[in-house]
Design a protein around this motif. Structure first.
Motif, PDB file in Angstrom:
ATOM      1  N   VAL A   1       0.864  -1.174   0.000  1.00  0.00           N
ATOM      2  CA  VAL A   1       0.000   0.000   0.000  1.00  0.00           C
ATOM      3  C   VAL A   1       0.906   1.231   0.000  1.00  0.00           C
ATOM      4  O   VAL A   1       1.768   1.363   0.871  1.00  0.00           O
ATOM      5  N   VAL A   2       0.728   2.092  -0.985  1.00  0.00           N
ATOM      6  CA  VAL A   2       1.469   3.344  -1.038  1.00  0.00           C
ATOM      7  C   VAL A   2       0.634   4.406  -0.335  1.00  0.00           C
ATOM      8  O   VAL A   2      -0.483   4.718  -0.757  1.00  0.00           O
ATOM      9  N   LEU A   3       1.170   4.948   0.744  1.00  0.00           N
ATOM     10  CA  LEU A   3       0.479   5.997   1.491  1.00  0.00           C
ATOM     11  C   LEU A   3       1.158   7.332   1.202  1.00  0.00           C
ATOM     12  O   LEU A   3       2.306   7.549   1.580  1.00  0.00           O
ATOM     13  N   ALA A   4       0.451   8.200   0.492  1.00  0.00           N
ATOM     14  CA  ALA A   4       1.002   9.499   0.117  1.00  0.00           C
ATOM     15  C   ALA A   4       0.591  10.557   1.131  1.00  0.00           C
ATOM     16  O   ALA A   4      -0.521  10.534   1.656  1.00  0.00           O
ATOM     17  N   ILE A   5       1.506  11.492   1.400  1.00  0.00           N
ATOM     18  CA  ILE A   5       1.211  12.617   2.273  1.00  0.00           C
ATOM     19  C   ILE A   5       0.553  13.698   1.424  1.00  0.00           C
ATOM     20  O   ILE A   5       1.182  14.216   0.498  1.00  0.00           O
ATOM     21  N   PRO A   6      -0.705  14.041   1.691  1.00  0.00           N
ATOM     22  CA  PRO A   6      -1.334  15.093   0.876  1.00  0.00           C
ATOM     23  C   PRO A   6      -0.807  16.476   1.260  1.00  0.00           C
ATOM     24  O   PRO A   6      -0.424  16.677   2.413  1.00  0.00           O
ATOM     25  N   ARG A   7      -0.738  17.369   0.279  1.00  0.00           N
ATOM     26  CA  ARG A   7      -1.167  17.100  -1.081  1.00  0.00           C
ATOM     27  C   ARG A   7       0.019  16.822  -1.990  1.00  0.00           C
ATOM     28  O   ARG A   7      -0.097  16.154  -2.993  1.00  0.00           O
ATOM     29  N   GLY A   8       1.193  17.356  -1.626  1.00  0.00           N
ATOM     30  CA  GLY A   8       2.362  17.269  -2.488  1.00  0.00           C
ATOM     31  C   GLY A   8       2.872  15.875  -2.758  1.00  0.00           C
ATOM     32  O   GLY A   8       3.519  15.617  -3.772  1.00  0.00           O
ATOM     33  N   GLY A   9       2.563  14.932  -1.866  1.00  0.00           N
ATOM     34  CA  GLY A   9       3.026  13.572  -2.050  1.00  0.00           C
ATOM     35  C   GLY A   9       2.197  12.761  -3.028  1.00  0.00           C
ATOM     36  O   GLY A   9       2.637  11.706  -3.507  1.00  0.00           O
ATOM     37  N   LEU A  10       0.994  13.253  -3.363  1.00  0.00           N
ATOM     38  CA  LEU A  10       0.108  12.442  -4.197  1.00  0.00           C
ATOM     39  C   LEU A  10       0.559  12.276  -5.647  1.00  0.00           C
ATOM     40  O   LEU A  10       0.447  11.175  -6.195  1.00  0.00           O
ATOM     41  N   PRO A  11       1.088  13.307  -6.329  1.00  0.00           N
ATOM     42  CA  PRO A  11       1.589  13.061  -7.681  1.00  0.00           C
ATOM     43  C   PRO A  11       2.684  12.002  -7.704  1.00  0.00           C
ATOM     44  O   PRO A  11       2.757  11.186  -8.626  1.00  0.00           O
ATOM     45  N   ILE A  12       3.535  11.996  -6.685  1.00  0.00           N
ATOM     46  CA  ILE A  12       4.604  11.006  -6.595  1.00  0.00           C
ATOM     47  C   ILE A  12       4.032   9.641  -6.213  1.00  0.00           C
ATOM     48  O   ILE A  12       4.374   8.613  -6.801  1.00  0.00           O
ATOM     49  N   GLY A  13       3.131   9.630  -5.231  1.00  0.00           N
ATOM     50  CA  GLY A  13       2.520   8.375  -4.802  1.00  0.00           C
ATOM     51  C   GLY A  13       1.763   7.685  -5.918  1.00  0.00           C
ATOM     52  O   GLY A  13       1.782   6.459  -6.031  1.00  0.00           O
TER      53      GLY A  13
ATOM     54  N   VAL B   1      -2.250   9.498   3.790  1.00  0.00           N
ATOM     55  CA  VAL B   1      -2.066   9.533   5.238  1.00  0.00           C
ATOM     56  C   VAL B   1      -2.717  10.826   5.728  1.00  0.00           C
ATOM     57  O   VAL B   1      -2.219  11.913   5.458  1.00  0.00           O
ATOM     58  N   LEU B   2      -3.832  10.689   6.411  1.00  0.00           N
ATOM     59  CA  LEU B   2      -4.511  11.874   6.929  1.00  0.00           C
ATOM     60  C   LEU B   2      -4.117  12.071   8.390  1.00  0.00           C
ATOM     61  O   LEU B   2      -4.766  11.568   9.313  1.00  0.00           O
ATOM     62  N   THR B   3      -3.043  12.780   8.590  1.00  0.00           N
ATOM     63  CA  THR B   3      -2.592  13.147   9.933  1.00  0.00           C
ATOM     64  C   THR B   3      -2.142  14.603   9.917  1.00  0.00           C
ATOM     65  O   THR B   3      -1.798  15.139   8.870  1.00  0.00           O
TER      66      THR B   3
ATOM     67  N   ILE C   1       4.431   1.721   1.989  1.00  0.00           N
ATOM     68  CA  ILE C   1       5.438   2.637   1.461  1.00  0.00           C
ATOM     69  C   ILE C   1       4.911   4.058   1.635  1.00  0.00           C
ATOM     70  O   ILE C   1       3.949   4.459   0.971  1.00  0.00           O
ATOM     71  N   VAL C   2       5.504   4.791   2.546  1.00  0.00           N
ATOM     72  CA  VAL C   2       5.088   6.164   2.824  1.00  0.00           C
ATOM     73  C   VAL C   2       5.857   7.108   1.907  1.00  0.00           C
ATOM     74  O   VAL C   2       7.087   7.108   1.899  1.00  0.00           O
ATOM     75  N   VAL C   3       5.126   7.896   1.130  1.00  0.00           N
ATOM     76  CA  VAL C   3       5.734   8.722   0.091  1.00  0.00           C
ATOM     77  C   VAL C   3       5.365  10.192   0.287  1.00  0.00           C
ATOM     78  O   VAL C   3       4.215  10.521   0.570  1.00  0.00           O
ATOM     79  N   ASP C   4       6.349  11.063   0.127  1.00  0.00           N
ATOM     80  CA  ASP C   4       6.107  12.503   0.112  1.00  0.00           C
ATOM     81  C   ASP C   4       7.044  13.131  -0.917  1.00  0.00           C
ATOM     82  O   ASP C   4       7.941  12.451  -1.448  1.00  0.00           O
ATOM     83  N   ASP C   5       6.854  14.426  -1.197  1.00  0.00           N
ATOM     84  CA  ASP C   5       7.739  15.073  -2.174  1.00  0.00           C
ATOM     85  C   ASP C   5       9.066  15.489  -1.564  1.00  0.00           C
ATOM     86  O   ASP C   5       9.971  15.954  -2.255  1.00  0.00           O
TER      87      ASP C   5
ATOM     88  N   VAL D   1       9.901   4.222   4.101  1.00  0.00           N
ATOM     89  CA  VAL D   1       9.745   5.650   3.818  1.00  0.00           C
ATOM     90  C   VAL D   1      10.538   5.953   2.549  1.00  0.00           C
ATOM     91  O   VAL D   1      11.736   5.676   2.481  1.00  0.00           O
ATOM     92  N   ALA D   2       9.847   6.505   1.542  1.00  0.00           N
ATOM     93  CA  ALA D   2      10.493   6.759   0.252  1.00  0.00           C
ATOM     94  C   ALA D   2      10.229   8.203  -0.179  1.00  0.00           C
ATOM     95  O   ALA D   2       9.072   8.598  -0.362  1.00  0.00           O
ATOM     96  N   VAL D   3      11.296   8.972  -0.331  1.00  0.00           N
ATOM     97  CA  VAL D   3      11.170  10.381  -0.722  1.00  0.00           C
ATOM     98  C   VAL D   3      12.270  10.752  -1.712  1.00  0.00           C
ATOM     99  O   VAL D   3      13.344  10.143  -1.716  1.00  0.00           O
TER     100      VAL D   3
END
Length: 211
Positions: A25-37, A51-53, A120-124, A149-151
């Motif tokens: 499961v790829v969990l993107a940090i909104p909002r900037g992480g979503l294009p990458i995720g 990831v809504l935190t 896989i936690v993804v952010d920009d 964690v992948a950035v």
């Protein structure tokens, strides 16, 4: 230097190929992480979610996180000298905002279950890493098989800190400079991602899996 988040996501995928078809499961940090995720999830044939935190800011410096809150859970990391009343007030206000975000991102679907899966936690990019560490702690409580964690970019000192965190199984980062000032300095195009763009990316990723 990355051209934009698309370029960064494309480069990040090259370091994540071994996770293809790994029930991830790829969990993107909104909002900037979503294009990458979205790019990562598509390339790995993985589920995509957000990831809504939100962090709880220190009363004297809101940028310094003392914990993180999700709709259902909370992690406190450094509350010395901070009153319980302040923390409780912040949690109420943050959860109100999170519920608004939850209604936006989950209009037609439910959050992905991560128990027993590779997450896989993804952010920009990562700046201080304090909020993301607290977020990882919240994810860890859901008992995934592995947390990665992948950035594209983060300060060298932060990467070292993440690699020493026992809740994180692996840290993947393309650029880890010592002369780090802000995530945006490593992108030629670092325009803000709108809520509508982020939601569209998430729904497209979910539709792809459903098909």
């Amino acid at each position: 230097m990355f051209e934009d988040r698309i370029d960064a996501g494309t480069q990040l995928v090259k370091k994540l190929k071994r996770f293809k078809d790994d029930d991830a499961v790829v969990l993107a940090i909104p909002r900037g992480g979503l294009p990458i995720g979205a790019i990562v999830a598509k390339a790995l044939n993985a589920l995509l979610d957000v990831v809504l935190t939100k962090k709880i800011g220190h009363p004297s410096n809101k940028e310094y996180g003392i914990g993180a809150v999700s709709v259902e859970d909370i992690i406190l990391t450094n509350t010395k000298g901070i009153t319980q009343g302040y923390i409780e007030k912040e949690i109420v206000e943050i959860r109100k905002k999170l519920k608004e975000g939850h209604e936006q991102y989950y209009r037609n679907r439910t959050p992905q279950k991560v128990k027993g899966k590779t997450v896989i936690v993804v952010d920009d990019g990562i700046a201080t890493g304090n909020t993301l560490l607290a977020t990882v702690a919240l994810i860890h409580k859901q008992r995934p098989k592995k947390i990665v964690v992948a950035v594209p970019v983060a300060p060298n000192s932060v990467i070292s800190k993440f690699k020493s965190e026992p809740k994180i199984n692996e840290v993947i980062c393309i650029k880890a400079p010592h002369n780090f000032q802000a995530v945006g300095q490593f992108y030629k195009n670092f325009e803000q991602v709108s809520d509508s763009e982020a939601i569209a990316l998430l729904e497209e990723g979910c539709q792809r899996i459903a098909d």
